[in-house]
Enzyme design. Structure first.
Site, short mmCIF file in Angstrom:
data_model
loop_
_atom_site.label_atom_id
_atom_site.label_comp_id
_atom_site.label_asym_id
_atom_site.label_seq_id
_atom_site.Cartn_x
_atom_site.Cartn_y
_atom_site.Cartn_z
N ASP A 477 77.27 1.12 -154.67
CA ASP A 477 78.32 1.48 -155.63
C ASP A 477 79.49 2.18 -154.92
O ASP A 477 79.37 2.66 -153.78
CB ASP A 477 77.69 2.41 -156.69
CG ASP A 477 78.42 2.37 -158.02
OD1 ASP A 477 79.51 1.78 -158.09
OD2 ASP A 477 77.88 2.93 -159.00
N ASP A 538 81.33 -2.64 -165.68
CA ASP A 538 80.55 -1.62 -166.38
C ASP A 538 80.52 -1.90 -167.87
O ASP A 538 79.81 -1.23 -168.62
CB ASP A 538 81.14 -0.23 -166.13
CG ASP A 538 80.56 0.37 -164.86
OD1 ASP A 538 79.61 -0.19 -164.31
OD2 ASP A 538 81.10 1.40 -164.41
C1 DGJ Z 1 79.01 2.93 -161.84
C2 DGJ Z 1 78.21 1.66 -161.93
O1 DGJ Z 1 79.04 0.58 -162.18
C3 DGJ Z 1 77.13 1.84 -162.96
O2 DGJ Z 1 76.43 0.64 -163.15
C4 DGJ Z 1 76.23 2.93 -162.52
O3 DGJ Z 1 75.57 2.56 -161.34
C5 DGJ Z 1 77.01 4.22 -162.31
N1 DGJ Z 1 78.14 4.01 -161.44
C6 DGJ Z 1 76.14 5.30 -161.73
O4 DGJ Z 1 76.84 6.42 -161.42
#
Ligand code: DGJ
Length: 720
Positions: A477, A538
């Site tokens: 991430d 997201d």
């Molecule tokens: C952003 C990601 O896109 C989410 O899926 C998740 O992993 C969060 N960060 C966790 O902080």
């Protein structure tokens, strides 16, 4: 080989399956672009002549007053000379000498492809790709440019990139260097871009070109949620199935720019490369700078055909490793199920319930390390929180493995929380500018990956964790954009990032890596070179995902796109959609779940088991079938797409109702990509039709209410 040099015309002709790309060296030694478009056998000299003089044109050659560059089509526009359009190159030497004047020196044509000095790029075997390198020299300033053109022989794709070498004995400065410059002789094009924001990435925007510069780009240190590093030019009215289109995709994960200038003579120049804002690069004598490559796809058969060329190219010549063209596991991710609030028992329960419905991989997301119980601390401290996990990683992984699931782990390796042990011991390791305030986003700072000791730290700490348990998947991430950048740092950061990724994927070839940047904030071919799949957004709402996935599929193969079924009301938009629709939409690419499977009713669990079963049965088709979009991107009533197996013997058609109309007419959908001479059966309806009927007349879709969906599996019965 399909790159031909005709010495009598000093002409280069790159011949793809359906396209020609032609340029030549003119009588004054300049490299002039002639044509890019639908294939021609040859291009006669003089048919295209763009170096005529215009009123107010400067004359580059003193004793040739009929010759000018003002409306010439150039292979690579240089600043400071006699071409006033937006340049691809601007270099400075000898205290501010910006006058560049490059002429042809030599060229080479060879099988295979050179590598790009630490940058990700497409690849191909010697019998699959041919390279043309044209060397241009600025004799006065002792600079050498190498323009590379690579043809993927059996496709309509080619790539371009550029190298510059300082052959002088003094340092020079690169102020701007693009990987590609392309001039068109007219401006009758529309521009297609993929733009948006966090949680609504890559929505399609189409606009007419007008005189002046139109551009998209990113100065955020990442390719970004806002504009994807992709642009297409197409003839007005181009549709999914008809019309000429030219795609440009930057194989890079950092700052970029694509500028399209329509000149006063209605010429169009496209340049694409690393953004020159916040960028300079000092080149020492004999040093070379290499640009990222641009993947160019031409189609005379509409947007869909261009997309499928990109998909096949990326599946076969960009994505690498064990998971290339391999089935990807169905996963359960605990993020939307628990966020930071979990215990070992909760995780194991979640794994058990998920295994019960047939899910294959359990992914532990954020919150397993340091003291991280919210987003205010611990990034950089990659040690397991044993108190929270009730033991070490090895014991948790074996518990999950014992439940019958593979184990995956989340990291955000490029970041540091000010509230962390790492920051305490290395406060200077984050990107910052002297004593300026260190700007935080989501309570975090970015580690300076332009420094090798920082890259080494990341590699070693991740190695320690990955060695301590049976991890078969990593979610990588990245949750903020860059501030405080200048000069060489942003590009050096990306080079450092690629080095780190390369080291880790080579160290752990069995691990499936999934890229992520707050969802799709770095969904680009640079990341795909290292990580075969990326978390698309997201936003897990099925209806929002329709536009996001539609836009993403313009360039990127569905096998690279992660889609999860999440809970309702949806956590991002509050919408309630049926579980069937959520699954149908998530089956667009790599399928998974992101909800608390321990809290579902028997009936929901049964539905999920059937979804998982269906996906497993048709996984190859859903992940790697040829992708056809059956509705336009701005269709507001419904969205429809299909996947067709490469042998055209099976397909899956999906339709989602977005906006039901009272007393509306039935929706008839014409299928695509089938064999018109074969007979097919729509299995769940038990009806049979010819491929020609399905494609030319189409099928009437069932009446659906808002947010309902339907999915049909269709098979060839000709041979039965
Ligand atoms: C952003 C990601 O896109 C989410 O899926 C998740 O992993 C969060 N960060 C966790 O902080």
């Amino acid at each position: 080989m399909s790159i031909i040099y005709e010495s009598s015309k000093q002409q280069f002709h790159i011949k793809g399956i359906d396209f020609s790309y032609v340029c030549h060296v003119d009588h004054h030694g300049y490299l002039i672009h002639d044509y890019y478009g639908k294939g021609v056998k040859t291009l006669s000299s003089g048919l295209v002549n763009t170096t005529k003089i215009r009123s107010w044109s400067p004359t580059p050659i003193e004793d040739d007053k009929s010759y000018g560059h003002d409306s010439a089509l150039f292979e690579y526009g240089i600043s400071g000379h006699t071409d006033f359009r937006v340049p691809a190159l601007m270099t400075s030497c000898n205290d501010g000498d910006l006058v560049g004047d490059f002429t042809y020196s030599e060229h080479r044509i060879f099988s295979g492809k050179s590598d790009l000095n630490g940058l990700p790029s497409t690849y191909g075997k010697e019998n699959e790709v041919t390279t043309l390198e044209i060397v241009l020299i600025d004799h006065r300033r002792n600079q050498e440019l190498i323009l590379s053109y690579v043809l993927f022989e059996k496709t309509n794709a080619m790539t371009r990139s550029v190298k510059i070498q300082n052959n002088s004995d003094k340092t020079m400065e690169i102020k701007k260097i693009m990987g590609m410059c392309l001039d068109y002789e007219d401006s009758n094009y529309e521009m297609l871009q993929l733009s948006g924001a966090w949680a609504r990435e890559r929505h399609i925007v189409r606009r007419e070109l007008v005189q002046g510069i139109q551009s998209v780009g990113s100065n955020r240190g990442a390719s970004s949620h806002v504009h994807n590093p992709f642009v297409a030019l197409m003839r007005p009215g181009t549709t999914e199935d008809a019309g000429e289109i030219y795609g440009y995709n930057h194989v890079y994960s950092g700052n970029f720019i694509c500028e399209i200038e329509v000149s006063e003579y209605n010429l169009t120049r496209v340049i694409m490369g690393i953004s020159s804002e916040n960028f300079t690069w000092v080149l020492e004598p004999s040093d070379v700078f290499t640009t990222p490559e641009i993947v160019m796809v031409y189609s005379c058969n509409g947007i869909g055909d261009m997309s499928r060329t990109y998909h096949d190219l990326y599946n076969n010549h960009l994505i690498r490793g064990k998971y290339q063209n391999r089935e990807r596991p169905i996963l359960i991710n605990n993020w939307e199920a628990t966020y930071f609030d979990f215990t070992k028992d909760k995780l194991v329960d979640l794994a058990r319930a998920s295994k019960g419905v047939g899910i294959e991989l359990f992914v532990l997301d954020d919150g397993w390390f340091g003291n991280r119980n919210d987003d205010s601390s611990s990034l950089g401290d990659w040690t397991v929180n044993e108190e929270k996990l009730g033991g070490n990683l090895e014991s948790l992984v074996s518990m999950i493995n014992n439940e019958g699931l593979e184990f995956g782990l989340w990291f955000e390796p490029e970041m540091v929380s000010p509230n962390s042990k790492l920051y305490e011991s290395h406060p200077d390791w984050c990107i910052h500018c002297n004593d300026a305030r260190r700007i935080q986003v989501r309570n975090q700072l970015i580690l300076d990956l332009s420094r090798s000791e920082v890259c080494d730290y990341i590699i070693e700490t991740l190695t320690k964790v990955l060695n301590s348990g049976n991890v078969s998947y990593v979610k990588w991430d990245m949750n903020r954009n860059m501030t405080d950048i200048n000069g060489e740092r942003a590009h050096r950061y990306i080079l450092g990032l690629y080095k780190v990724m390369d080291t880790l994927i080579n160290r752990y070839p069995h691990i499936l890596f999934e890229g992520c940047a707050g969802g799709g904030g770095r969904f680009d071919p640079g990341i795909l070179y290292y990580m075969p799949q990326i978390w698309t957004s997201d936003d897990t709402d099925a209806i929002e995902r329709l536009s996001i996935q539609y836009g993403t599929s313009i360039v990127y193969p569905p096998s690279s796109m992660g889609g999860h079924v999440s809970a309702v009301p949806n956590h991002q938009v509050g919408r309630i959609t049926p579980i069937q629709t959520r699954a149908h939409v998530a089956m667009y690419g790599n399928f998974g779940y992101e909800l608390d499977t321990t809290g579902l009713s028997e009936e929901e669990l049964k539905i999920i088991s059937l979804q998982v079963l269906f996906y497993k049965k048709h996984r190859v088709l859903l992940q790697y079938g040829s992708h056809y979009r059956l509705t336009a991107f701005n269709q507001i009533t419904h969205s429809c797409w299909m996947k067709v197996s490469k042998d055209k013997r099976q397909c899956i058609v999906t339709m989602v109702k977005i906006h039901a109309m009272p007393n509306g007419h039935e929706t008839r959908i014409k299928l695509k990509g089938l064999d018109e001479n074969r007979r097919y059966r729509i299995v769940s309806l038990d009806t049979e039709y010819g491929g020609d009927e399905l494609m030319n007349i189409g099928i009437e879709m069932p009446k659906l209410d808002d947010f309902e969906s339907v999915m049909f599996y269709i098979e060839d019965i000709s041979l039965q």
